[in-house]
Motif scaffolding. Sequence first.
Motif, PDB file in Angstrom:
ATOM      1  N   LEU A 281       0.741  -1.192   0.014  1.00 43.21           N
ATOM      2  CA  LEU A 281       0.099  -0.031  -0.171  1.00 43.21           C
ATOM      3  C   LEU A 281       0.761   1.326   0.122  1.00 43.21           C
ATOM      4  N   THR A 282       1.790   1.429   0.869  1.00 43.28           N
ATOM      5  CA  THR A 282       2.745   2.369   0.693  1.00 43.28           C
ATOM      6  C   THR A 282       3.577   2.686  -0.296  1.00 43.28           C
ATOM      7  N   ARG A 283       3.828   1.714  -1.264  1.00 39.73           N
ATOM      8  CA  ARG A 283       4.488   1.892  -2.548  1.00 39.73           C
ATOM      9  C   ARG A 283       3.103   2.220  -3.567  1.00 39.73           C
ATOM     10  N   LEU A 284       2.183   1.837  -3.323  1.00 39.78           N
ATOM     11  CA  LEU A 284       1.161   2.151  -4.349  1.00 39.78           C
ATOM     12  C   LEU A 284       0.533   3.481  -4.328  1.00 39.78           C
ATOM     13  N   LEU A 285       0.209   3.861  -2.884  1.00 40.63           N
ATOM     14  CA  LEU A 285      -0.533   5.197  -2.806  1.00 40.63           C
ATOM     15  C   LEU A 285      -0.115   6.422  -3.383  1.00 40.63           C
ATOM     16  N   PRO A 286       1.611   6.395  -3.488  1.00 38.72           N
ATOM     17  CA  PRO A 286       1.902   7.780  -4.236  1.00 38.72           C
ATOM     18  C   PRO A 286       1.981   7.664  -5.790  1.00 38.72           C
ATOM     19  N   MET A 287       1.981   6.526  -6.248  1.00 40.59           N
ATOM     20  CA  MET A 287       1.833   6.206  -7.825  1.00 40.59           C
ATOM     21  C   MET A 287       0.335   6.582  -8.224  1.00 40.59           C
ATOM     22  N   VAL A 288      -0.583   6.100  -7.167  1.00 39.34           N
ATOM     23  CA  VAL A 288      -1.978   6.183  -7.659  1.00 39.34           C
ATOM     24  C   VAL A 288      -2.380   7.736  -7.534  1.00 39.34           C
ATOM     25  N   ALA A 289      -1.745   8.438  -6.506  1.00 39.14           N
ATOM     26  CA  ALA A 289      -2.067   9.844  -6.431  1.00 39.14           C
ATOM     27  C   ALA A 289      -1.409  10.756  -7.257  1.00 39.14           C
ATOM     28  N   ALA A 290      -0.122  10.269  -7.962  1.00 39.69           N
ATOM     29  CA  ALA A 290       0.449  10.934  -8.970  1.00 39.69           C
ATOM     30  C   ALA A 290      -0.265  10.776 -10.486  1.00 39.69           C
ATOM     31  N   TYR A 291      -0.855   9.517 -10.603  1.00 41.55           N
ATOM     32  CA  TYR A 291      -1.654   9.591 -11.697  1.00 41.55           C
ATOM     33  C   TYR A 291      -3.129  10.262 -11.726  1.00 41.55           C
ATOM     34  N   HIS A 292      -3.662  10.184 -10.538  1.00 37.44           N
ATOM     35  CA  HIS A 292      -4.719  11.022 -10.392  1.00 37.44           C
ATOM     36  C   HIS A 292      -4.588  12.733 -10.564  1.00 37.44           C
ATOM     37  N   ALA A 293      -3.477  12.977 -10.117  1.00 32.23           N
ATOM     38  CA  ALA A 293      -3.067  14.516 -10.164  1.00 32.23           C
ATOM     39  C   ALA A 293      -2.927  14.603 -11.790  1.00 32.23           C
ATOM     40  N   GLU A 294      -2.117  13.696 -12.366  1.00 30.18           N
ATOM     41  CA  GLU A 294      -1.783  13.920 -14.088  1.00 30.18           C
ATOM     42  C   GLU A 294      -3.149  14.172 -14.773  1.00 30.18           C
ATOM     43  N   GLU A 295      -4.227  13.212 -14.087  1.00 36.76           N
ATOM     44  CA  GLU A 295      -5.270  13.222 -15.177  1.00 36.76           C
ATOM     45  C   GLU A 295      -6.420  13.947 -14.553  1.00 36.76           C
ATOM     46  N   GLY A 296      -6.018  14.787 -13.596  1.00 34.54           N
ATOM     47  CA  GLY A 296      -6.848  15.819 -12.766  1.00 34.54           C
ATOM     48  C   GLY A 296      -8.292  15.049 -12.406  1.00 34.54           C
ATOM     49  N   ILE A 297      -8.152  13.778 -11.750  1.00 34.87           N
ATOM     50  CA  ILE A 297      -8.908  13.122 -10.870  1.00 34.87           C
ATOM     51  C   ILE A 297      -9.034  13.392  -9.539  1.00 34.87           C
ATOM     52  N   PRO A 298      -9.899  14.050  -8.868  1.00 37.07           N
ATOM     53  CA  PRO A 298     -10.036  14.380  -7.549  1.00 37.07           C
ATOM     54  C   PRO A 298      -9.901  13.207  -6.578  1.00 37.07           C
ATOM     55  N   SER A 299      -8.885  13.032  -5.581  1.00 39.71           N
ATOM     56  CA  SER A 299      -8.993  12.147  -4.673  1.00 39.71           C
ATOM     57  C   SER A 299      -8.052  12.572  -3.662  1.00 39.71           C
ATOM     58  N   ASP A 300      -8.160  11.792  -2.411  1.00 44.32           N
ATOM     59  CA  ASP A 300      -7.310  12.259  -1.497  1.00 44.32           C
ATOM     60  C   ASP A 300      -6.796  10.693  -0.627  1.00 44.32           C
ATOM     61  N   GLU A 301      -5.969  10.932   0.193  1.00 41.55           N
ATOM     62  CA  GLU A 301      -5.546   9.519   0.629  1.00 41.55           C
ATOM     63  C   GLU A 301      -6.456   8.570   1.594  1.00 41.55           C
ATOM     64  N   ALA A 302      -7.214   9.174   1.949  1.00 44.78           N
ATOM     65  CA  ALA A 302      -8.566   8.329   2.585  1.00 44.78           C
ATOM     66  C   ALA A 302      -9.159   7.491   1.393  1.00 44.78           C
ATOM     67  N   HIS A 303      -9.400   8.342   0.528  1.00 43.07           N
ATOM     68  CA  HIS A 303     -10.339   7.690  -0.605  1.00 43.07           C
ATOM     69  C   HIS A 303      -9.559   6.528  -1.281  1.00 43.07           C
ATOM     70  N   LEU A 304      -8.194   6.906  -1.462  1.00 44.93           N
ATOM     71  CA  LEU A 304      -7.378   6.127  -2.144  1.00 44.93           C
ATOM     72  C   LEU A 304      -7.198   4.637  -1.369  1.00 44.93           C
ATOM     73  N   THR A 305      -6.968   4.824  -0.137  1.00 44.36           N
ATOM     74  CA  THR A 305      -6.824   3.575   0.686  1.00 44.36           C
ATOM     75  C   THR A 305      -7.982   2.939   0.777  1.00 44.36           C
ATOM     76  N   ALA A 306      -9.453   3.533   1.041  1.00 40.55           N
ATOM     77  CA  ALA A 306     -10.364   2.731   0.966  1.00 40.55           C
ATOM     78  C   ALA A 306     -10.589   1.994  -0.227  1.00 40.55           C
ATOM     79  N   ALA A 307     -10.376   2.532  -1.333  1.00 42.69           N
ATOM     80  CA  ALA A 307     -10.459   1.822  -2.659  1.00 42.69           C
ATOM     81  C   ALA A 307      -9.693   0.854  -3.133  1.00 42.69           C
ATOM     82  N   LEU A 308      -8.206   1.162  -2.611  1.00 45.22           N
ATOM     83  CA  LEU A 308      -7.232   0.146  -2.906  1.00 45.22           C
ATOM     84  C   LEU A 308      -7.300  -0.999  -1.877  1.00 45.22           C
TER      85      LEU A 308
END
Length: 149
Positions: free
Chosen positions: A12-39
């Motif tokens: 999870l700690t390796r995946l979270l920053p990559m997913v956050a980077a992808y979402h930022a790149e694509e303009g997808i709103p998300s936060d760590e709590a949402h990503l953690t719950a989804a992943l």
Amino acid sequence: MTSLHIATTDDLTRLLPMVAAYHAEEGIPSDEAHLTAALTPLLEGTPLGVAYLIGPRRSPVGYIVISFGYSVELGGIDGMIDEFWIRPPVRGRGMGMDVLLGLVPALAGHGLCGLSLEVDRDNTRAQRLYNRAGFRLRDKYSLMTRVLR
């Protein structure tokens, strides 16, 4: 061949920053709590999908998430590439194609009848990759989504 590893809760700690980077790149709103719950369900082994780390497990360069469904038209279980991201500095080196060409036969071997994805209409680079990997636009069909939350 680019290595793939099924991601687990230990990743999870390796995946979270990559997913956050992808979402930022694509303009997808998300936060760590949402990503953690989804992943978390994916990392815990839900049968509804799987997340793979791309590259070395300890320092992955990307990830791909596939969700599973069922298609009467295709004749059984199908998959949807939900997210696919590779770090910008290592893009263009063939890793994306390696991932797709490695996963498709593996997924077919596990009973999948089809694999779909969505791609930004303006992302011609990704469209070329997906075309080279055998993905095609379907005649008459467009993906439509209704967000329920």
